[in-house]
Design an enzyme around this catalytic site. Structure first.
Site, PDB file in Angstrom:
ATOM      1  N   SER A   1      -9.963  -0.364   7.056  1.00  0.00           N
ATOM      2  CA  SER A   1      -9.362  -0.246   5.716  1.00  0.00           C
ATOM      3  C   SER A   1      -8.688  -1.481   5.157  1.00  0.00           C
ATOM      4  CB  SER A   1      -8.369   0.908   5.681  1.00  0.00           C
ATOM      5  OG  SER A   1      -9.061   2.093   5.445  1.00  0.00           O
TER       6      SER A   1
ATOM      7  N   SER B   1      -9.741   2.029   2.853  1.00  0.00           N
ATOM      8  CA  SER B   1      -8.849   2.731   1.960  1.00  0.00           C
ATOM      9  C   SER B   1      -7.870   1.843   1.204  1.00  0.00           C
ATOM     10  CB  SER B   1      -8.080   3.789   2.745  1.00  0.00           C
ATOM     11  OG  SER B   1      -7.244   3.173   3.708  1.00  0.00           O
TER      12      SER B   1
ATOM     13  N   LYS C   1       0.859  -1.203   0.000  1.00  0.00           N
ATOM     14  CA  LYS C   1       0.000   0.000   0.000  1.00  0.00           C
ATOM     15  C   LYS C   1       0.887   1.243   0.000  1.00  0.00           C
ATOM     16  CE  LYS C   1      -3.890   1.988   2.661  1.00  0.00           C
ATOM     17  NZ  LYS C   1      -4.763   1.819   3.824  1.00  0.00           N
TER      18      LYS C   1
HETATM   19  N1  GLN Z   1     -13.084   4.281   6.184  1.00  0.00           N
HETATM   20  C1  GLN Z   1     -12.563   4.715   7.454  1.00  0.00           C
HETATM   21  C2  GLN Z   1     -12.198   6.172   7.385  1.00  0.00           C
HETATM   22  O1  GLN Z   1     -12.502   6.789   6.437  1.00  0.00           O
HETATM   23  C3  GLN Z   1     -11.400   3.858   7.842  1.00  0.00           C
HETATM   24  C4  GLN Z   1     -10.179   4.150   7.089  1.00  0.00           C
HETATM   25  C5  GLN Z   1      -9.016   3.314   7.492  1.00  0.00           C
HETATM   26  O2  GLN Z   1      -9.169   2.286   8.152  1.00  0.00           O
HETATM   27  N2  GLN Z   1      -7.833   3.801   7.147  1.00  0.00           N
HETATM   28  O3  GLN Z   1     -11.625   6.707   8.262  1.00  0.00           O
END
Ligand code: GLN
Length: 473
Positions: free
Chosen positions: A182, A158, A85
């Site tokens: 994420s 994400s 990532k």
């Molecule tokens: N979707 C969640 C957010 O927008 C989690 C994102 C993540 O785990 N990095 O914060």
């Protein structure tokens, strides 16, 4: 032999199968790497999982791996092609975190997890929502990634790039990061396995921080066994991350007790998902596990709590991006104007929104009303799990309340988007390990379920997940 090689699609191999092939010298790591690079060159035009491809680095690593293999020095991950990532640093490789701000930023050192995987082959860096803030990969400053099961749909986020790369066979496995879901939510949307380890189990050194008390790095793989292999390779205490540790609290399970929280099957859950997860629960029941109805009474407050704590920490973490350190995207008339121009042009709308929100909730006048209160709620959420784990060994539920949605469908509705993390955020708030594995599909779209274990009990989690293994072998 040559004929056989052509017959097998090398790109859909699991780590174990690829390892066997390398060990038995059916193919070399360079050959395997080239097959993946070719696949990326064609397939990624439509999937768009990668932000940066690193063929030179990959082939150099593959050559080194082949030399080791020739000498008989082969480990389970030696020469295995993977994706990282793009908020994790590989020395000398561009690292954008999905942001324009870091468009030209070259990582000066390796993240600890990258060091630990140095015998693998790094094919490239995968797309993400900017600074890992999002649930669909649409908030990347570059482009959205497409779900390999339906190109019109999001891969989740994400870590959507990593999930799509694994699902589209553009790598054997990938690393993601999980602050509120994420790893698990994109794994669920793409029909793969994703593990968020216990907070502190994997070093965060070299991960571009979003919310430091919630962030964890973890594997995204084709099956549970692979997740276990990668987890064992990346875990452990690291002197560069004072929150990391070597804890292991796994215990022998004579009887398996599985908790079903009543709050996870309420309003807002897609009926197809409910059906698939309930089928999985019946499967466990038939395999002699004891199914126990439990309650996690503060579940309703988890999202609100997360959306105060995560932005608060993000506002502090992202203050470092000022156009002087790391990289610049604009000039200015004077110092204040320089900061203003850089922050204005460098950050996208979602990131700005969270920085403003977090600055507000941490400000002297509102700290007690918001941030401190959220910390108290966080403790209550943690206690809910502690109570539940007195009665059960794992908790089962859906990973996401909805199926992968269409690209563009939710961008103007942030609350609906935030709701897709309803089952995942409390796990981060409580610091627990959780895995998402596929458990069915609806009209060709994957459905995933989540298993949650007490802290530092990943091995028990793997064991129970493997009883129900619907993933690729
Ligand atoms: N979707 C969640 C957010 O927008 C989690 C994102 C993540 O785990 N990095 O914060």
């Amino acid at each position: 032999m040559r004929f056989l090689k052509k017959m097998i699609d090398l790109t859909n191999l699991t780590i174990k199968k690829a390892h066997e092939g390398l060990k038995e010298k059916r193919f070399s790591s360079v050959e395997l790497t080239k097959v993946f690079l070719d696949k990326i060159n064609t397939k990624d035009k439509e999937i768009k999982a990668y932000l940066t491809i690193t063929p030179e680095l990959a082939l150099k690593q593959a050559e080194n791996a082949d030399k080791k293999i020739k000498k008989g020095e082969i480990d389970i991950l030696t020469g295995i092609p993977c994706a990282i990532k793009d908020n994790l640093m590989i020395k000398g490789v561009r690292c954008t975190a999905g942001s324009r701000f870091l468009d030209k930023y070259i990582a000066p050192y390796n993240a600890t997890v990258v060091d630990k995987l140095k015998d693998c082959v790094f094919l490239g860096k995968t797309n993400l929502d900017e600074f890992a803030m999002g649930s669909s990969c649409e908030k990347s400053a570059y482009f959205p990634t497409h779900n390999p099961h339906d190109l019109e749909r999001v891969p989740g986020g994400s870590s959507g790039g990593s999930a799509a790369a694994v699902a589209a066979d553009e790598c054997v496995f990938a690393l993601g990061s999980d602050t509120g879901g994420s790893i698990r939510q994109p794994a669920c949307f793409c029909g793969i396995t994703g593990l968020k380890p216990t907070y502190g189990t994997v070093s965060r050194y070299g991960l571009i921080a979003f919310a430091s008390s919630l962030d964890q790095i973890g594997p995204m793989t084709k099956n549970i066994e692979d997740a276990e292999i990668v987890f064992n390779a990346i875990k452990g205490k690291d002197k560069m991350d004072s929150t990391s540790c070597n804890e292991n609290r796994n215990k022998d399970l004579k009887e398996i007790r599985i908790g079903v929280p009543k709050e996870y099957f309420g309003k807002g859950l897609d009926p197809e998902i409910e059906k698939a997860v309930k089928n999985a629960i019946s499967f466990y029941e038939k395999s002699d596990a004891k199914i126990v109805e439990i309650s996690l009474p503060h579940t309703d407050y988890a999202l609100a709590c997360y959306y105060i704590i995560a932005p608060s920490e993000a506002s502090a973490n992202l203050a470092r991006f000022d156009g002087i350190r790391y990289s610049k995207v604009a000039d200015g008339e004077n110092l204040i104007d320089y900061y203003l121009q850089n922050k204005t042009k460098g950050f996208g709308a979602e990131v700005k929104k969270r920085i403003i929100l977090g600055t507000y909730t941490l400000s002297a006048g509102y700290y007690d009303a918001y941030y401190k209160k959220a910390l108290k709620v966080r403790t209550l959420i943690k206690k809910d799990f502690e109570e539940a784990f007195k009665k059960v060994d794992v908790i089962i539920g859906p990973t996401s309340p909805c199926l992968p949605f269409k690209i563009g469908e939710m961008v103007d509705d942030p609350l609906a988007m935030y709701l897709s993390d309803i089952y995942t955020v409390s796990v981060n708030l409580a610091g627990l390990p959780a895995i998402s594995i596929p458990c069915g599909e609806s009209n060709g779209l994957p459905i995933g379920m989540q298993l949650i274990a007490p802290a530092f009990m990943e091995n028990n989690l793997f064991k129970i997940a493997k009883l129900y293994d619907n993933t690729r072998n």
